[in-house]
Design a protein around this motif. Structure first.
Motif: not given
Length: 858
Positions: A796-817, A822-827
């Motif tokens: 997840v961290r690697s995908i987010n870093d790659l997307a940021r480098a490509l100026d692409i916004q990231v959406i996390a699915e299956f957020v159940e808690s 909180d971890m998504l905010r941290h990442l």
């Protein structure tokens, strides 16, 4: 006027002018000479006369002696036959000595007495000189009444002039007649010689020029190179020869121009030309040989990246040695172009005219004449690359230029014909065949299924349909790659074809799904064939160096007409349902329908199929909205639109009816209806965030769907920059070209793009590199497990870093808690979606303005 007559007349005129001028010049010369001679002679006679008179006078002559002296002078003048001398006394002498008998004085004489000056003039053909006798001091002893310088008398001397001059002229020309005659003869001889030389040279030129009837005759134009005796004639000959050489280099034969004009008319391409294009090109070669000698015409077509077809058209039937040698010559000529070098493959095909009898024997030299070719810089696969002709253009440089023009025209004509022929053939092929496996495609399957049902009715026989699906085929793509997956599908198709009966219909329905229609087969016969298919599928293997072997099994559903269905679509859905039953029971098996299966399947098919069609036709697709929130609230929220259908008071999720819609080929209509309904709800609300829609890849292949999509969005009044279309990565594998065009059009109109379930397929990063996505939705399994799985968290961290480098916004699915959030905010993930954020609902979330107002009054 002839040159001979002109030279003769000119020579005669020149001679006449010369003789006349000579006569006039000699006359003037003689006149001057005679005049000067008469003047000098008169002077001399006067001096002699005066000297004689002085001597007589000095002795004291008498009157009688004076008269005798004068008479003697006159007599001497008469005897001379020309010269006449007369002496006139002046007044002083007559006063002193008296009058004497003398002729009356003329005006000329009187003038001399008055002026004392000598007078010379011509009168009546005589030269007359009147010379004064001037008193000298010695004369004064006898002439006391005179003074020195007084004119005592005048001596008049007459000399004949005209007759002597005429005689001199006549005598001169008489003596010159022999010389003039000889000169005239020499002139005539010279004129005849010159005229004959010129006439011969002109005749040579006329003969050479008369031999020219077309451009090729210029090559044989050779003016006789002999010397003509005159440098001017030699220069004319050299100039004509040079002119012929220049004409050969710049002149164009009328026949060639007419051929080129006629070639333009051949752009009118008919269906007959498309069907018989090889005969058409062969006839073009026959036409070319009407103006240029060309043994062979060849065209080069690009079939694949490194595969070229060379079509060689012969003017006449060649021998085997000529064929082989020409292949060598043409191949060597093409290899000089880097595109045709190894590893490019050249496939050569020969075409000869059928109506010509006998073998056309060509020697090596004729074959190895210059190859003139014309190539396209950047051809497309399936189009013409170049065209060439084997022709002797070395002797005629103009033909080389003409061939350029002809070949460029032929390139368009032949290229257009072959392209239309190929595309027509391809259209016919792809209209019926699957391009990967060469099996019948889905459209033909439905036509054949309808036909077979009708035939079964007419002949009162049964027909069996097998629905075949590869088990876990996705694993082959994910593990070995899609190229291996394609190879496996091709090997599978060949293996199953060998297991079928003659007359059985085998088609690829789509992806890893296949259908087999068995005419005149009941359930027992159908089951027997299905077992052979199971066995054949087990034997299919594709060796992958370094990775092992790719294998797969199949699950088969079976339906019999008319036992299980009386309509084509119902029969298909029944077999499809049984195929899923086989998968549910453990895969790699054939599912035979029981009575209970028949009833439940009919119920499911009927209910779902009817519900889908009813929802589409009556626009009863229900849009549900699931929130997509920014994890730290710094950006506007969004929603994803999900489809629901109500059957007997129960809501069906999209995964429960999407496949049925796709099977019935109405998925594009379903997508359009849900987009229209959702945008209408958004327009009536205060929601101001982005709206995400899922699109089925099967809908994208339809051009009318794209047009419908534009119309629906335009009519809704919603700005395109608020709309985002999602494509699931695992569904895009086979539609790259279509997706690329579709995405380019959507981006150009302002829509946003998102890739869904990123990381779920083999080619995730490949798609991310190729397509201009604005959003990336991470596969939910990574998000759900990243709390307990370090690998998933790293992904997840690697995908987010790659997307940021490509100026692409990231959406996390299956957020159940909240812990995952909180971890998504941290990442520093941008957006979150899942049941913890919000479940799908009929109503839209509040707009940002209302939320701000609620917080203000909270």
């Amino acid at each position: 006027m002839k040159l001979r007559n002109f030279i003769l007349i000119t020579s005669a005129a020149v001679g006449t002018i010369f003789l006349s001028g000579s006569w006039w010049a000699l006359g003037n010369t003689f006149d001057t000479l005679f005049r000067d001679q008469a003047h000098a002679q008169a002077e001399q006679v006067a001096r002699i006369t005066l000297a004689s008179m002085y001597e007589v006078m000095s002795q004291g002559w008498t009157r009688e002696q004076a008269e005798e002296f004068l008479a003697a002078m006159r007599e001497a003048s008469d005897e001379s036959g020309g010269l006449r001398l007369e002496l006139y006394r002046g007044d002083l002498v007559e006063t002193r000595y008296g009058l004497i008998d003398q002729p009356p004085s003329s005006e000329r004489v009187r003038s001399v007495f008055a002026t004392g000056a000598r007078v010379d003039e011509l009168a009546a053909g005589f030269h007359v000189s009147a010379i004064p006798l001037v008193a000298e001091p010695r004369c004064l002893s006898c002439h006391e009444n005179a003074a020195a310088g007084d004119v005592l008398g005048v001596v008049e001397i007459r000399q004949p002039f005209d007759n002597l001059l005429q005689m001199a002229r006549v005598n001169f020309f008489t003596s010159a007649v022999p010389s003039l005659s000889l000169g005239l003869l020499l002139v005539c001889a010279a004129v005849f010689w010159v005229v004959s030389r010129v006439s011969r040279s002109v005749s040579d030129v006329e003969h050479s020029l008369d031999s020219i009837s077309n451009l090729s005759d210029l090559r044989h134009l050779e003016v006789n190179p002999r010397e003509h005796g005159f440098s001017e004639l030699n220069r004319i000959q050299h100039s004509i020869t040079s002119l012929a050489a220049r004409l050969r280099s710049i002149a164009v034969d009328k026949d060639i121009l007419m051929f080129e004009i006629g070639l333009l008319e051949k752009f009118v391409i008919t269906s007959d030309v498309i069907r018989d294009w090889r005969e058409y090109v062969g006839q073009l070669l026959q036409d070319i040989n009407g103006i240029l000698k060309a043994h062979v015409l060849f065209s080069v077509f690009q079939i694949d990246d490194e595969l070229f077809d060379i079509e060689i058209f012969w003017y006449r039937e060649p021998g085997e040695a000529a064929r082989a040698h020409l292949e060598k010559v043409v191949t060597e000529a093409l290899r000089k172009d880097g595109r045709f070098c190894d590893p490019a493959s050249l496939s050569i095909h020969h075409h000869v005219p059928q109506e010509v009898e006998g073998v056309y024997q060509l020697d090596t030299e004729e074959i190895e004449l210059q190859i003139k070719s014309f190539f396209v810089d950047s051809p497309r696969i399936g189009s013409i690359v170049g065209i060439g002709v084997n022709s002797d253009t070395r002797r005629e440089p103009t033909h080389y230029l003409v061939l350029d023009s002809i070949l460029s025209t032929l390139l368009n004509v032949v290229g257009s014909i072959k392209a239309i022929h190929k595309y027509t053939r391809d259209l016919e092929y792809y209209a019926t065949r699957d391009p990967l496996t060469d099996l019948y495609n889905q459209r033909v399957f439905w036509e054949l299924l309808d036909y077979e049902i009708g035939r079964s009715d007419r002949h009162d026989v049964k027909a069996t349909l097998l629905m075949v699906d590869l088990d876990n085929f996705k694993l082959i793509n994910d593990h070995f790659g899609h190229s291996v997956g394609d190879d496996f599908l091709q090997a599978f198709a060949r293996a199953i074809e060998r297991a079928l009966r003659t007359g059985d219909i085998f088609a690829r329905y789509g992806g890893d799904e296949f259908v087999i229609l068995l005419p005149e087969a009941d359930m027992e016969q159908g089951y027997s064939v299905a077992k052979r298919v199971l066995d054949a599928a087990r034997q299919v293997e594709v060796e992958v160096p370094g990775l092992g072997k790719a294998t797969a099994s199949v699950s088969i559903g079976l339906a019999v007409y008319p036992d299980h269905a009386t309509e084509a679509k119902d029969m298909f859905l029944f077999a499809d349902t049984l195929m899923y039953k086989a998968k549910a029971e453990g895969k790699e098996r054939v599912a035979l329908p029981s009575e209970e299966d028949v009833m439940s399947t009919f119920r499911a098919i009927s209910e779902t199929g009817v519900a889908v069609m009813d929802a589409i036709n009556n626009r009863k697709i229900i849009p549900f909205f699931q929130p997509i929130n920014h994890v730290v609230g710094l950006k506007p929220n969004a929603v994803e639109v999900l489809s629901r259908i109500e059957i007997n008071g129960e809501l069906l999720r999209a995964d429960q009816f999407i496949e049925a819609a796709e099977k019935m080929s109405v998925i594009h209509r379903l997508d359009a209806v849900v987009i229209e309904a959702a945008l209408a709800r958004v327009a009536d609300s205060d929601f101001d965030g982005s709206i995400f829609f899922n699109l089925s890849p099967r809908a994208l292949v339809l051009a009318e769907f794209v047009r419908t999509l534009r119309t629906v969005v335009r009519d809704s009044g919603i700005s395109p920059d608020r709309i985002v279309f999602e494509i699931t990565e695992r569904d895009t594998v086979k539609n790259l070209g279509i997706l690329e065009r579709f995405f380019s059009d959507l981006k150009a109109e302002g829509f946003g793009l998102a890739i869904d379930d990123f990381g779920s397929g083999f080619s995730s990063f490949h798609y991310l590199r190729r397509f201009p996505f604005d959003y990336l939705k991470i596969e939910g399994d990574f998000i759900a497990n990243m709390i307990n799985n370090d690998r998933d968290r790293i992904f997840v961290r690697s995908i987010n870093d790659l997307a940021r480098a490509l100026d692409i916004q990231v959406i996390a699915e299956f957020v159940e808690s909240e812990e995952v959030l909180d971890m998504l905010r941290h990442l520093e993930i941008d957006y979150a979606q899942g049941y913890h954020i919000g479940r799908p609902a009929r109503t839209l979330p509040e707009g940002s303005a209302r939320r701000a107002q609620a917080r203000a009054f909270g």
